[in-house]
Design a protein around this motif. Structure first.
Motif, PDB file in Angstrom:
ATOM      1  N   LEU A 271       6.981  -6.556  -4.937  1.00  0.00           N
ATOM      2  CA  LEU A 271       6.054  -7.687  -4.858  1.00  0.00           C
ATOM      3  C   LEU A 271       5.154  -7.574  -3.635  1.00  0.00           C
ATOM      4  CD1 LEU A 271       8.376 -10.684  -5.851  1.00  0.00           C
ATOM      5  CD2 LEU A 271       6.645  -9.566  -7.268  1.00  0.00           C
ATOM      6  N   ALA A 272       5.753  -7.280  -2.487  1.00  0.00           N
ATOM      7  CA  ALA A 272       4.962  -7.196  -1.259  1.00  0.00           C
ATOM      8  C   ALA A 272       3.944  -6.064  -1.335  1.00  0.00           C
ATOM      9  CB  ALA A 272       5.893  -6.994  -0.065  1.00  0.00           C
ATOM     10  N   LEU A 273       4.374  -4.914  -1.809  1.00  0.00           N
ATOM     11  CA  LEU A 273       3.471  -3.762  -1.913  1.00  0.00           C
ATOM     12  C   LEU A 273       2.356  -4.043  -2.916  1.00  0.00           C
ATOM     13  CD1 LEU A 273       2.639  -0.825  -1.457  1.00  0.00           C
ATOM     14  CD2 LEU A 273       4.382  -0.149  -3.137  1.00  0.00           C
ATOM     15  N   THR A 274       2.711  -4.623  -4.059  1.00  0.00           N
ATOM     16  CA  THR A 274       1.711  -4.907  -5.091  1.00  0.00           C
ATOM     17  C   THR A 274       0.631  -5.848  -4.575  1.00  0.00           C
ATOM     18  OG1 THR A 274       3.297  -4.558  -6.885  1.00  0.00           O
ATOM     19  CG2 THR A 274       1.370  -5.915  -7.383  1.00  0.00           C
ATOM     20  N   LEU A 275       1.042  -6.922  -3.919  1.00  0.00           N
ATOM     21  CA  LEU A 275       0.063  -7.887  -3.415  1.00  0.00           C
ATOM     22  C   LEU A 275      -0.871  -7.243  -2.402  1.00  0.00           C
ATOM     23  CD1 LEU A 275      -1.037 -10.732  -3.352  1.00  0.00           C
ATOM     24  CD2 LEU A 275       0.712 -11.327  -1.660  1.00  0.00           C
ATOM     25  N   ARG A 329       6.481  -1.510   4.834  1.00  0.00           N
ATOM     26  CA  ARG A 329       6.163  -2.109   6.129  1.00  0.00           C
ATOM     27  C   ARG A 329       4.687  -2.456   6.277  1.00  0.00           C
ATOM     28  NH1 ARG A 329      10.718  -3.175   5.833  1.00  0.00           N
ATOM     29  NH2 ARG A 329      12.435  -2.347   7.076  1.00  0.00           N
ATOM     30  N   GLY A 330       3.944  -2.526   5.177  1.00  0.00           N
ATOM     31  CA  GLY A 330       2.553  -2.942   5.246  1.00  0.00           C
ATOM     32  C   GLY A 330       1.577  -1.803   4.986  1.00  0.00           C
ATOM     33  N   MET A 331       0.284  -2.160   5.013  1.00  0.00           N
ATOM     34  CA  MET A 331      -0.791  -1.189   4.805  1.00  0.00           C
ATOM     35  C   MET A 331      -1.752  -1.240   5.978  1.00  0.00           C
ATOM     36  SD  MET A 331      -1.946  -1.440   0.805  1.00  0.00           S
ATOM     37  CE  MET A 331      -3.180  -0.146   1.028  1.00  0.00           C
ATOM     38  N   SER A 332      -2.239  -0.094   6.362  1.00  0.00           N
ATOM     39  CA  SER A 332      -3.277  -0.054   7.384  1.00  0.00           C
ATOM     40  C   SER A 332      -4.616  -0.385   6.747  1.00  0.00           C
ATOM     41  CB  SER A 332      -3.334   1.331   8.028  1.00  0.00           C
ATOM     42  OG  SER A 332      -3.870   2.282   7.114  1.00  0.00           O
ATOM     43  N   ALA A 333      -5.633  -0.602   7.581  1.00  0.00           N
ATOM     44  CA  ALA A 333      -6.967  -0.903   7.075  1.00  0.00           C
ATOM     45  C   ALA A 333      -7.519   0.250   6.252  1.00  0.00           C
ATOM     46  CB  ALA A 333      -7.904  -1.223   8.236  1.00  0.00           C
ATOM     47  N   GLU A 334      -7.045   1.460   6.523  1.00  0.00           N
ATOM     48  CA  GLU A 334      -7.516   2.641   5.796  1.00  0.00           C
ATOM     49  C   GLU A 334      -6.745   2.875   4.511  1.00  0.00           C
ATOM     50  OE1 GLU A 334      -6.584   2.710   9.076  1.00  0.00           O
ATOM     51  OE2 GLU A 334      -8.674   2.376   9.713  1.00  0.00           O
ATOM     52  N   PRO A 487       7.971  -1.116  15.414  1.00  0.00           N
ATOM     53  CA  PRO A 487       8.338  -0.870  14.017  1.00  0.00           C
ATOM     54  C   PRO A 487       9.084  -2.067  13.441  1.00  0.00           C
ATOM     55  CG  PRO A 487       8.883   1.033  15.383  1.00  0.00           C
ATOM     56  CD  PRO A 487       8.511  -0.078  16.318  1.00  0.00           C
ATOM     57  N   HIS A 488       8.843  -2.344  12.173  1.00  0.00           N
ATOM     58  CA  HIS A 488       9.477  -3.501  11.544  1.00  0.00           C
ATOM     59  C   HIS A 488      10.995  -3.406  11.570  1.00  0.00           C
ATOM     60  CE1 HIS A 488       5.790  -4.978   9.028  1.00  0.00           C
ATOM     61  NE2 HIS A 488       5.453  -4.648  10.259  1.00  0.00           N
TER      62      HIS A 488
END
Length: 650
Positions: A271-275, A329-334, A487-488
């Protein structure tokens, strides 16, 4: 000319018409590496002398394609043959991009099930024709994966928040819904498809669009999906899973309850990655979206949630996946997908369970303890075999100075803040301290943070107190924005409510709740799931006289009974308003504070561990004439603790 191969894909040329026919009906045309290679080769082979139109269809009615052969991808991961999976996705995404940029119109004839990779074969072409038998969906979050094949591009461009809704929930669309939201361009009766193909093969039939219009039929009813647009847009326009859950609860009604339950059954990691992919992809090219999805797929297919999700849905078919700790752990702007390689994983992977890092029992120390005694207790705890020393942050700055002193005075024991107050310790200060400790004492410090309480914030700062979930979300986001961010998997969140606990499980290593009975530990584990770390504080009084023990415990507990964050925990655990009066009822005091001899204290520790805790942090309340270190010695002897001279997990 017919080009038939054993790869379950036929290539046909009939004048100006080229046809790609999927022919693996027993497997619902699930795509394999040989199939996507064959489709790629056909498209690239026709490009020098292109046909007038390309049609993609199934050899069998009732199914277009159920997507990629995800069972084989899972088996590749189990067999450590992930290079084959990487090649599959690389080739599949190449096909998707070829279809999007092909020099002639591509028409997909969807006469049945079309999911996942099947949408990749259809959506990128100019025309998508659905029949009354069509069923479209991107159900990947149900199996621990995520909507790929360019979904971060095409779903994010659907009207309003429909794409987010479809991507997160995997809701199925019929032909009317598909046309209404824009996933399909035309609706044609199944019995008319053969005539449609014949017409498309006629070079004199006119433009492809004109041919499709002649065969198209209007829907006989309105789309149920578009009729629910207001609620979908209101709820799924949120930018975090926690906000979506909050808005569903606010929305109320049957649809909101069913959708909430559906999300609860999905992989939190997925869910987190998809969003994040959908939010990021809404302003990126298809090429960039496929690149980000390719990187995400590389990580996800190697994760426990994917292995478990496919097992539950397609192998054992028990439909009861047990989701683990999110590695995402999230996505960077790139568009770089940030991934953790640590977590609650077993089975010879070499990674560590929380208890391997922190030990099963630790020591919680207040900042009010004199500095010399703090150091003495920390050294004693290390010598006795306790796994971790936790230092309370209180309401004012300065906790990191005490952490530094304890780290310098000890050799092996892990040290954490429980907690650093989000209002007193800025994200910049917390990041700088964590990085400094890591350089001087590698793998020995963990940053525990928490949102404090309105009374504490008002008394000690000039800031305005915010709801715990809001403040926690903002603070964790600010940590991520620092240079050289923490780091998370080195962060822990003091979380009490269900949404905060879910945030802890998604964005940190886990939760370190304070002042909760065993019932709350059980509640927290249910909210977190099986993966994230859960390490509650437990207050103990080593005193066998019931009256004296309860007096010490009640004096301690009474100062917390006007703090709503804690009283909500007690009410949720089954206590009443009457239990909160006069310093706390006997049953409340006994549930929150463990009293008795060392064996009785040990039993309470075991109750928390049995309820789902990975580690229990003991806060000692010395009774008359006692020293904290004497109580710790008694508990260490009862637990049979042995000092660890070397813990590679640290």
């Amino acid at each position: 000319m017919n080009e038939v191969t054993p790869d379950c894909v036929y290539g046909l040329r009939e004048g100006g018409l080229a046809r790609i026919v999927l022919d693996r009906p027993r497997a619902l045309n699930a795509l394999t590496l040989p199939m996507v290679r064959r489709i790629r080769d056909l498209l690239e082979g026709w490009r020098p002398e292109p046909p007038r139109v390309v049609v993609i269809e199934s050899s069998t009615g009732g199914v277009f394609s159920a997507g990629g052969d995800i069972r084989q991808i899972r088996q590749n991961s189990l067999d450590d043959a992930t290079a084959a999976s990487d090649e599959f996705f690389e080739t599949e995404y190449r096909v998707d991009e070829l279809l999007a940029t092909y020099p002639v119109p591509v028409v997909a004839l969807i006469d049945g099930v079309c999911m996942g990779g099947g949408l990749g074969l259809s959506i990128h072409g100019a025309f998508r024709v659905v029949t009354e038998r069509a069923v479209l969906a991107m159900p990947e979050t149900m199996i621990g994966f995520f909507p790929d094949v360019g979904a971060s591009y095409f779903l994010s461009r659907l009207p309003g928040a429909l794409g987010t809704y479809l991507g997160l929930t995997g809701v199925r669309l019929d032909d009317v819904d598909a046309v209404a939201v824009g996933l399909a361009t035309h609706r044609v009766r199944s019995k008319d498809l053969a005539a449609l193909v014949t017409a498309l093969a006629d070079d004199e039939a006119g433009p492809v669009e004109a041919v499709l219009r002649r065969f198209a039929s209007a829907p006989e009813r309105a789309s149920a999906l578009t009729e629910r647009r207001r609620a979908i847009d209101e709820v799924f326009s949120a930018t975090s899973i926690e906000q979506i859950i909050e808005r569903l609860d606010t929305e109320g009604g049957v649809w909101a309850a069913e959708t909430h339950e559906a999300l609860n059954r999905r992989s939190p990691q997925s869910l987190a990655l998809t969003l994040d992919l959908l939010l990021w992809g809404s302003q990126r090219s298809l090429h960039d979206c496929l690149r980000a999805e390719r990187e995400a797929g590389h990580h996800v297919t190697r994760s426990p949630d994917f292995i478990e999700g496919v097992r539950a849905a397609l192998v054992d078919k028990d439909r009861a996946p047990v989701w683990g700790a999110s590695r995402y752990r999230g996505m960077s702007a790139e568009g770089e997908v940030l991934w953790s390689t640590t977590g609650r994983v077993s089975g010879g992977s070499g990674r560590c369970e929380p208890a391997e890092i922190f030990g099963s029992v630790g020591v919680w120390l207040t900042r009010r303890m004199p500095p010399d005694e703090l150091i003495d207790v920390a050294r004693t705890a290390e010598g006795l075999g306790f796994g971790t020393v936790w230092i309370a942050g209180g309401g004012t700055p300065g906790v990191f100075e005490q952490v530094a002193a304890v780290l310098d005075a000890t050799e092996r024991i892990v040290v954490g803040t429980s907690i650093a107050n989000m209002y007193s310790e800025s994200p910049a200060a917390a990041t700088a301290a964590t990085n400094e400790f890591e350089s001087r004492h590698p793998r020995r410090f963990y940053l525990g943070v928490g949102p404090s309480h309105a009374r504490v914030v008002e008394q000690n700062t000039d800031e305005t107190y915010e709801k715990p979930l809001v403040k926690s979300r903002e603070y964790l986001a600010a940590l991520d924005e620092q240079n050289d961010p923490v780091p998370h998997d080195r962060i822990l969140l003091s979380a009490l409510g269900p949404l905060s606990l879910r945030l802890a499980g998604r964005r940190t290593l886990g939760s370190i709740p304070y002042l909760g009975p065993v019932a709350h530990t059980r509640f927290a584990r249910d909210a977190l799931g099986e993966g994230p770390a859960l390490m509650p504080e437990l207050t103990v009084v080593l005193e066998t006289g019931p009256g004296a023990a309860r007096a010490v415990a009640r004096t301690f507990l009474s100062r917390y009974l006007d703090l709503p964050n804690y009283t909500s925990v007690f009410i949720r655990a089954g206590f009443t308003d009457e239990d909160l009066e006069n310093g706390g009822s006997g049953r409340l005091v006994d549930a929150v504070v463990a009293t008795g001899d060392a064996s009785q204290l040990g039993r309470r520790i075991d109750e928390h561990l049995a309820a789902g805790a990975d580690h229990v942090a003991l806060q000692v309340l010395p009774s008359a004439g006692q020293r904290t270190i004497d109580v710790l010695r008694a508990i260490a002897a009862e637990r049979g603790l042995v000092p660890s001279l070397d813990n590679p997990a640290r």
